[in-house]
Design an enzyme around this catalytic site. Structure first.
Site, PDB file in Angstrom:
ATOM      1  N   PHE A  90      -4.310  -4.048  -7.424  1.00  0.00           N
ATOM      2  CA  PHE A  90      -4.558  -4.942  -8.550  1.00  0.00           C
ATOM      3  C   PHE A  90      -5.605  -4.335  -9.471  1.00  0.00           C
ATOM      4  CE2 PHE A  90      -2.984  -7.504  -5.110  1.00  0.00           C
ATOM      5  CZ  PHE A  90      -2.174  -8.459  -5.705  1.00  0.00           C
ATOM      6  N   THR A 146      -0.605  -3.975  -2.085  1.00  0.00           N
ATOM      7  CA  THR A 146      -0.503  -4.081  -3.539  1.00  0.00           C
ATOM      8  C   THR A 146      -1.862  -3.768  -4.161  1.00  0.00           C
ATOM      9  OG1 THR A 146       1.310  -5.680  -3.516  1.00  0.00           O
ATOM     10  CG2 THR A 146      -0.042  -5.618  -5.495  1.00  0.00           C
TER      11      THR A 146
END
Length: 378
Positions: free
Chosen positions: A278, A276
């Site tokens: 960010f 992921t």
């Protein structure tokens, strides 16, 4: 008699020469000397950081500089050699940076909580253990806290390698006038947490939509017919499951430790290369680092060939596009906003040329920020 007694004493007291140190002890002494020098140098670094903080306070400069951080890490990686691997080196200096930065001024970082969410883990990965972390319930709340200057920076998820864009984050960039200051990616590994003694006792599984999507195959194969409930974050899911013996959560191992809920199964994500990305958001543009990315959002006129004309200026100016995403406008049917990431700084000559040409075909355009490219990924 006295002479004989002295001889006997020497024999029993080891009258021979003192044994020399072992090879390990000699090496450890050298390490101890190096450690002493490191402590002295860290004290000196801390004093310099305090002085810089005083100057920043007088001049009104930002205390956190993503560009300075980027240059430090790049310089370290150029000098690194031998057995001290890159990730380990950066981890050590991240904590040094964290301590020194918070000697200048303790940073308040707002993140999608509660504690032990993946956004919390990413926040600590970025700012170290010395910052003050403040959890909020939703991504909207992160934007709101930064916009109201309750915190100078926030961290939000933007995309996952398995599930794609975090659409709520994209939508918030349209509602708030905030800038992207930095980025980081972390590997995401999910665990099944529950106080149930047997898998058959689990009646409900809680997690956020992204995590549920990343573990879809696992859920379908192991828990057919079990109710799946979406919540705001994986840590919230762990909190709920910790209070109900017939419930489970999909969350991090850290969430299990924090909320005292056993790990039933680990690495349950459908794809092992599950990352992921960010973003760090703040109120202002940051300076050029020399290795930058820029993010923009725009909408275009509904005309034949508009998508081609939209991308053509970047190709003509030799600009590498790294991401494109669309979102419905929510005000008019079948109208869209396009989110674009590309290499370069927003004030670079070729970038300005491309944006000037793009704007001719736009009904709306907004620069979301230019920021240093991530130094090293997981």
């Amino acid at each position: 008699m006295a002479t004989n007694l002295n001889i006997i004493i020497k024999i029993f007291s080891g009258g021979k020469k003192k044994m020399s140190k072992s090879e390990i002890e000699v090496l450890r002494d050298k390490i101890n000397a190096i450690d002493d020098n490191i402590v002295v140098l860290l004290r000196k670094r801390a004093c310099l950081a305090k002085s810089i903080g005083e100057i920043k306070l007088k001049t009104g400069k930002e205390f956190y500089s993503p560009v300075r951080e980027h240059k430090i890490y790049r310089n370290l990686l150029k000098k690194e050699s031998g057995d001290f691997h890159k990730k380990g080196l950066l981890a050590v200096f991240r904590e040094i940076q964290s301590v020194c930065l918070n000697l200048e001024k303790q940073l308040r970082i707002v993140y999608l909580g509660p504690e032990a969410s993946f956004t919390h883990i990413a926040s600590r990965e970025k700012f170290g253990d010395s910052a003050f972390y403040y959890p909020v319930k939703t991504i909207s709340d992160v934007f709101d806290e930064v916009a109201r200057e309750s915190a100078p920076y926030g961290i939000v998820p933007i995309e996952n390698t398995s599930e794609g864009a975090v659409t709520h984050t994209l939508d918030m960039f349209l509602e708030y006038d905030l800038k992207i200051c930095a980025e980081l990616s972390i590997k995401i590994s999910h665990c099944l947490l529950s106080k149930a003694k047997k898998l058959q006792q689990i009646k409900r599984i809680y997690s956020n939509p992204q995590a549920l999507g990343q573990c879809r195959i696992y859920i379908e194969s192991h828990f057919p017919g079990v109710e799946v409930i979406e919540v705001s974050s994986t840590a919230s899911a762990a909190q709920i499951a910790s209070k109900n013996k017939d419930s489970a959560a999909i969350a991090s191992k850290l969430a299990g430790e924090v909320y005292n809920i056993p790990v039933i199964d680990s690495e349950i994500e459908d794809r092992k290369n599950n990352y992921t990305r960010f973003l760090v958001i703040g109120k202002n543009f940051i300076e050029r680092s020399g290795e930058d990315k820029t993010s923009i959002v725009f909408s275009v006129k509904d005309e034949v060939g508009i998508l081609y004309r939209m991308l053509k200026p970047f190709a003509l100016n030799g600009i590498n596009l790294t991401k494109i995403e669309s979102r419905p406008s929510k005000t008019k049917p079948w109208e869209y906003y396009f989110f674009l990431d590309f290499e370069g700084y927003y004030k670079d000559t070729k970038v300005r040329r491309a944006l000037f040409e793009l704007e001719k075909n736009c009904t709306f355009i907004k620069i979301l920020g230019s920021y240093p490219r991530e130094v090293i990924k997981e």
